[in-house]
Design a protein around this motif. Structure first.
Motif, short mmCIF file in Angstrom:
data_model
loop_
_atom_site.label_atom_id
_atom_site.label_comp_id
_atom_site.label_asym_id
_atom_site.label_seq_id
_atom_site.Cartn_x
_atom_site.Cartn_y
_atom_site.Cartn_z
N SER A 86 0.83 -1.21 0.00
CA SER A 86 0.00 0.00 0.00
C SER A 86 0.87 1.26 0.00
CB SER A 86 -0.97 0.00 1.18
OG SER A 86 -0.29 0.18 2.39
N ARG A 87 2.05 1.20 0.61
CA ARG A 87 2.97 2.35 0.56
C ARG A 87 3.44 2.59 -0.87
NH1 ARG A 87 4.86 6.25 2.34
NH2 ARG A 87 7.00 5.82 2.82
N TYR A 88 3.80 1.52 -1.56
CA TYR A 88 4.21 1.65 -2.96
C TYR A 88 3.04 2.13 -3.81
CZ TYR A 88 8.80 -0.46 -2.22
OH TYR A 88 10.09 -0.70 -1.81
N ALA A 89 1.85 1.66 -3.49
CA ALA A 89 0.66 2.07 -4.25
C ALA A 89 0.42 3.57 -4.14
CB ALA A 89 -0.56 1.29 -3.77
N GLU A 90 0.85 4.18 -3.05
CA GLU A 90 0.68 5.62 -2.88
C GLU A 90 1.38 6.40 -3.99
OE1 GLU A 90 2.17 6.57 0.99
OE2 GLU A 90 0.60 5.41 2.02
N LEU A 91 2.32 5.76 -4.68
CA LEU A 91 3.03 6.42 -5.77
C LEU A 91 2.15 6.61 -7.00
CD1 LEU A 91 6.43 4.52 -5.44
CD2 LEU A 91 6.01 6.93 -4.89
N VAL A 92 1.04 5.89 -7.07
CA VAL A 92 0.12 6.01 -8.20
C VAL A 92 -0.79 7.20 -7.94
CG1 VAL A 92 -1.71 4.86 -9.53
CG2 VAL A 92 0.20 3.52 -8.58
N ARG A 93 -0.74 8.18 -8.82
CA ARG A 93 -1.50 9.41 -8.60
C ARG A 93 -3.00 9.24 -8.80
NH1 ARG A 93 2.64 13.49 -11.65
NH2 ARG A 93 4.33 13.19 -10.17
N ASP A 94 -3.38 8.39 -9.72
CA ASP A 94 -4.80 8.15 -10.01
C ASP A 94 -5.39 7.31 -8.87
OD1 ASP A 94 -7.26 7.11 -10.90
OD2 ASP A 94 -6.60 7.09 -12.99
N THR A 95 -6.14 7.96 -7.99
CA THR A 95 -6.68 7.31 -6.79
C THR A 95 -7.55 6.11 -7.14
OG1 THR A 95 -6.65 9.44 -5.66
CG2 THR A 95 -7.96 7.69 -4.65
N ARG A 96 -8.40 6.27 -8.14
CA ARG A 96 -9.29 5.17 -8.51
C ARG A 96 -8.50 3.97 -9.00
NH1 ARG A 96 -12.51 5.87 -13.34
NH2 ARG A 96 -13.26 3.77 -13.68
N LEU A 97 -7.52 4.20 -9.85
CA LEU A 97 -6.67 3.13 -10.36
C LEU A 97 -5.89 2.48 -9.22
CD1 LEU A 97 -5.43 1.55 -12.72
CD2 LEU A 97 -3.73 3.39 -12.93
N ARG A 98 -5.31 3.31 -8.33
CA ARG A 98 -4.54 2.80 -7.20
C ARG A 98 -5.39 1.86 -6.36
NH1 ARG A 98 -2.73 7.40 -4.70
NH2 ARG A 98 -4.71 7.69 -3.65
N LYS A 99 -6.60 2.29 -6.01
CA LYS A 99 -7.47 1.47 -5.17
C LYS A 99 -7.87 0.19 -5.88
CE LYS A 99 -9.32 5.18 -2.32
NZ LYS A 99 -10.50 5.95 -1.93
N LYS A 100 -8.15 0.28 -7.18
CA LYS A 100 -8.56 -0.89 -7.95
C LYS A 100 -7.44 -1.93 -8.01
CE LYS A 100 -10.10 -2.24 -12.57
NZ LYS A 100 -10.39 -1.78 -13.92
N VAL A 101 -6.24 -1.50 -8.33
CA VAL A 101 -5.11 -2.42 -8.46
C VAL A 101 -4.73 -3.00 -7.09
CG1 VAL A 101 -2.67 -2.63 -9.07
CG2 VAL A 101 -4.24 -1.40 -10.58
N LEU A 102 -4.68 -2.15 -6.08
CA LEU A 102 -4.32 -2.64 -4.75
C LEU A 102 -5.36 -3.63 -4.23
CD1 LEU A 102 -2.25 -2.52 -2.49
CD2 LEU A 102 -3.50 -0.59 -1.51
N ALA A 103 -6.63 -3.36 -4.47
CA ALA A 103 -7.69 -4.30 -4.07
C ALA A 103 -7.53 -5.63 -4.79
CB ALA A 103 -9.07 -3.70 -4.33
N ALA A 104 -7.17 -5.59 -6.06
CA ALA A 104 -6.96 -6.83 -6.82
C ALA A 104 -5.77 -7.61 -6.26
CB ALA A 104 -6.74 -6.51 -8.30
N VAL A 105 -4.68 -6.92 -5.95
CA VAL A 105 -3.50 -7.58 -5.38
C VAL A 105 -3.85 -8.21 -4.03
CG1 VAL A 105 -1.19 -7.17 -4.40
CG2 VAL A 105 -1.81 -6.18 -6.62
N GLU A 106 -4.52 -7.44 -3.18
CA GLU A 106 -4.91 -7.96 -1.87
C GLU A 106 -5.86 -9.14 -1.99
OE1 GLU A 106 -4.48 -3.79 0.68
OE2 GLU A 106 -6.42 -4.34 -0.16
#
Length: 185
Positions: A86-106
């Motif tokens: 999730s810390r690395y995901a913070e580097l993604v500026r697009d919040t919607r994309l970040r949440k979508k990808v992180l949720a898929a990984v989790e």
């Protein structure tokens, strides 16, 4: 989705990606499943998800290749940390994309952990390898600061800071993390 459908989808994805190892592994499992289908049809029955799970458990106990495969997956999962992800995901500026990808990984992490637990009977990562479990756990306090440093350095780089020391710092952090995890990086 049934286990059978999961294997079919996984095989298709692996074939499209040209991932020969994954194709071979999934084919090994599906071949054993087809044998089970033939056996069940001879008795006028079908193979359920519970039967497939029992087959995977038997393969884990009896096939060294499959046991090693699952052991390697277990080791990689033990080295992973969703909080750091999730810390690395913070580097993604697009919040919607970040949440979508992180949720898929989790979600995939949880599915994999659950499948490992069902097949191996071990709920805790590296339960059958206490020495490696302890070794990895003892490395984290040294590796975690490197992760946080790397996130900050990458953030600065993406913000436009052009500095050879910054680039070198990112590379050193990558190599330090890889060395600490004993992966190639």
């Amino acid at each position: 989705m049934s286990l059978r459908e999961t294997f079919t989808d996984t095989l298709k994805i692996a074939m499209k990606a040209g991932d020969k190892r994954r194709v071979a592994t999934v084919r090994m499992i599906t071949a054993a499943l087809k044998d089970k289908d033939i056996e069940a049809r001879g008795r006028g029955q079908s193979v359920s998800d519970a039967d497939i799970l029992a087959l995977l458990q038997k393969m884990y106990r009896q096939w060294p290749f499959f046991r090693t495969l699952l052991s390697n997956i277990d080791m990689v999962m033990a080295k992973s940390d969703l909080a750091l992800a999730s810390r690395y995901a913070e580097l993604v500026r697009d919040t919607r994309l970040r949440k979508k990808v992180l949720a898929a990984v989790e979600g995939e992490w949880k599915l994999t952990a659950d499948a490992l637990a069902q097949i191996t009977g071990e709920r805790q990562r590296l339960a059958s390898n206490a020495a490696l479990q302890r070794s990895i756990r003892h490395r984290f306090p040294y590796i975690d600061p490197l992760h946080h440093l790397q996130v900050e350095l990458v953030r600065r780089h993406r913000a436009g800071t052009v500095d050879e020391r910054l680039r070198r710092g990112i590379h050193i952090a990558i190599n330090g993390i890889a060395a600490g995890l004993r992966n190639t990086g």
